[in-house]
Design a protein around this motif. Structure first.
Motif, PDB file in Angstrom:
ATOM      1  N   ASP A 126       2.632   3.140   2.918  1.00 27.04           N
ATOM      2  CA  ASP A 126       1.638   4.228   2.890  1.00 27.04           C
ATOM      3  C   ASP A 126       2.284   5.609   2.775  1.00 27.04           C
ATOM      4  OD1 ASP A 126      -0.930   5.303   2.760  1.00 27.04           O
ATOM      5  OD2 ASP A 126      -1.077   5.540   4.937  1.00 27.04           O
TER       6      ASP A 126
ATOM      7  N   HIS B 133       1.063   5.493  -2.002  1.00 23.07           N
ATOM      8  CA  HIS B 133       0.472   6.505  -2.897  1.00 23.07           C
ATOM      9  C   HIS B 133       1.614   7.221  -3.618  1.00 23.07           C
ATOM     10  CE1 HIS B 133      -3.490   6.769  -0.590  1.00 23.07           C
ATOM     11  NE2 HIS B 133      -2.712   6.140   0.283  1.00 23.07           N
TER      12      HIS B 133
ATOM     13  N   HIS C 154      -4.605  -0.517   6.479  1.00 16.39           N
ATOM     14  CA  HIS C 154      -4.753  -0.132   7.886  1.00 16.39           C
ATOM     15  C   HIS C 154      -5.523  -1.149   8.724  1.00 16.39           C
ATOM     16  CE1 HIS C 154      -2.755   3.312   6.466  1.00 16.39           C
ATOM     17  NE2 HIS C 154      -3.785   3.726   5.742  1.00 16.39           N
TER      18      HIS C 154
ATOM     19  N   HIS D  25       0.845  -1.214   0.000  1.00 18.25           N
ATOM     20  CA  HIS D  25       0.000   0.000   0.000  1.00 18.25           C
ATOM     21  C   HIS D  25       0.872   1.253   0.000  1.00 18.25           C
ATOM     22  CE1 HIS D  25      -3.365   2.665   0.666  1.00 18.25           C
ATOM     23  NE2 HIS D  25      -2.746   3.195   1.699  1.00 18.25           N
TER      24      HIS D  25
ATOM     25  N   HIS E 252      -8.965   1.965   1.631  1.00 24.10           N
ATOM     26  CA  HIS E 252      -8.608   2.161   3.041  1.00 24.10           C
ATOM     27  C   HIS E 252      -9.763   1.678   3.910  1.00 24.10           C
ATOM     28  CE1 HIS E 252      -6.237   5.332   0.920  1.00 24.10           C
ATOM     29  NE2 HIS E 252      -5.306   4.970   1.780  1.00 24.10           N
TER      30      HIS E 252
HETATM   31 ZN    ZN Z   1      -3.106   5.133   2.060  1.00 30.46          ZN
END
Ligand code: ZN
Ligand code: GUN
Length: 435
Positions: A323, A80, A272, A78, A233
């Motif tokens: 993340d 971005h 998460h 995960h 998420h």
């Molecule tokens: Zn994220």
């Protein structure tokens, strides 16, 4: 791609299965002086140098890695890419952090040239840190995914990405619609899913920013395309969770919202998952969905402590995520070090062996890619990393004192970062390290 057989000599470690809390001996293979055989970009075998050397053809090329430790490339479940430029911003919790830093940064990705420049930097940074595969969020803009896929394709990487779907509760300039996001998803799947080593992920940002119509469209597409990923998420922050319940008063839980729309299934990955109950975990297990555990983000945004023991008890598959940019490092080594501390705060156990399993084969299992990457199984793609456990004076000094593999790995994840990644190989080819 080099058809000739190449033998990489160094210490070798890879996992056959999850070593669990007790470091099951049969779960991994470790050779202090090993050979990894590669041809045509794929693993051909591995074993102790002493026995294998005698069996190799005379024209084999031997690459000496000295005191390097060879591992399968790390897998980030995960991250971005458009948040590369806001890493380390602000001291706020999730919802303020999104509106103050994230959304303004993401607004720039409608510009294809800018998106490509950031994608190139991002991939260089991942590779500098030994990460060869990632599950990646784009922005709402279709161009952001085209730019990312092009940059990944030109490096020959196995990558998964998707356009963020978000049609409400976010700035006007970042909104799509249920219809436009569906059109974009379909066009992007057509163009990229299954092209070279690339895969697509249907990416509803989170239940707050996606209308019922948009979630419905995502679920319909997910059912039509079972080997496309779903990436979102889940249950990260209490303010977020309260908001989801206000928006969906009928839901039993946050997960239930995604489930209602058909988004909980094989190849769904939720980042998460901090505030779940056992019913949620049982459902994730049953659906063979996965979790991305993102410790640096969870600590930086003050979101909470992931419950490894409850996740294991329910048998839910999970891997590691950085993340970035809620997370504070591209380094999987640093991420493992923080994961260990999260387990400590919960009085739970994360052994170094298990940590390295999670960063390699565990991640591949979350992504249902363990038949191609994540271990040195014969036939797998030869994406691997060479660790230098003497990369810094302190690491060298402490590693020289290590008596066991457990101690060595513990030091790598406690003191290591990008400096400890000596080299990265993609499909058997050495990656030129970006300056
Ligand atoms: Zn994220
Ligand atoms: N929830 C919705 N969007 C985001 C994001 O960009 N980062 C994190 N950490 N959580 C989110």
């Amino acid at each position: 791609m080099n058809a000739r057989l190449t033998a990489h000599r160094g210490a070798l470690l890879h996992f056959l299965t999850d070593p669990g809390e007790h470091d099951e001996a049969g779960a991994y293979e470790y050779f202090t002086d090993g050979l990894l055989l590669v041809a045509d970009g794929r693993v051909q075998g591995l074993g102790p140098a002493e026995t294998l050397l005698a069996t190799l053809p005379a024209d084999v090329e031997i690459v000496e890695h000295g005191n390097g430790l060879l591992l399968p490339g790390f897998i980030d479940t995960h991250i971005h890419y458009p948040q590369t430029e806001i890493i380390g911003s602000g001291g706020r919790q999730l919802l303020d952090w999104l509106s103050d830093y994230t959304f303004p940064a993401e607004a720039r990705f409608g510009d294809a040239a800018y998106a490509r420049e950031v994608a190139d930097f991002f991939l260089d940074e991942l590779l500098r840190n030994g990460t060869t595969t990632a599950l990646v969020f784009g922005t709402v803009h279709r161009t952001s995914v085209d730019a990312f896929m092009q940059a990944s394709q030109s490096r020959g990487l196995r990558m998964i990405a998707g356009k963020a779907m978000m049609d409400r509760h976010c700035p006007e300039n970042l909104r799509d619609t249920a219809a436009s996001s569906d059109r974009d998803n379909r066009a992007l799947i057509e163009r990229w899913h299954g092209t070279d080593r690339l895969h697509y992920a249907i990416t509803p940002r989170f239940a707050v920013t996606c209308s019922d119509a948009q979630m419905q469209a995502a679920g319909t597409l997910a059912a039509e395309q079972p080997d496309v990923y779903v990436h979102s998420h889940l249950a990260e922050n209490f303010g977020e969770i309260d908001w989801v319940h206000e928006l969906h008063p009928w839901s039993r839980s946050y997960l239930d919202v995604y489930d209602r729309y058909g988004l909980v299934r094989e190849r769904s990955v939720y980042a998460h998952c901090l505030h779940l109950d056992d019913t949620d975990r049982a459902r994730l297990h049953e659906a063979e969905a996965g979790i991305a555990f993102c410790p640096t983000s969870n600590l930086y945004l003050g979101s909470g402590l992931f419950d490894l023991a409850a996740t294991d008890a329910a048998g839910v598959r999970f891997g590691m995520g950085t993340d970035v940019g809620g997370g504070t490092s591209f380094s999987m080594l640093r991420t493992l070090g923080e994961a260990y501390k999260v387990a400590q705060l919960r009085q739970q156990t994360l052994t170094p062996l298990r940590a390295f399993y999670l960063a390699t084969l565990g991640g591949a299992r979350v992504l249902h890619l363990d038949d191609r990457i994540g271990s040195f199984r014969s036939g797998n793609e030869a994406d691997f990393v060479v660790l230098d456990l003497a990369a810094t004076p302190l690491l060298a000094r402490r590693s020289a004192q290590a008596r066991t593999l457990d101690e060595t790995l513990r030091l790598a994840m406690t003191l290591g970062d990008d400096r400890a990644i000596r080299r990265c190989y993609v499909m058997g080819e050495a990656v030129e390290r970006a300056a």
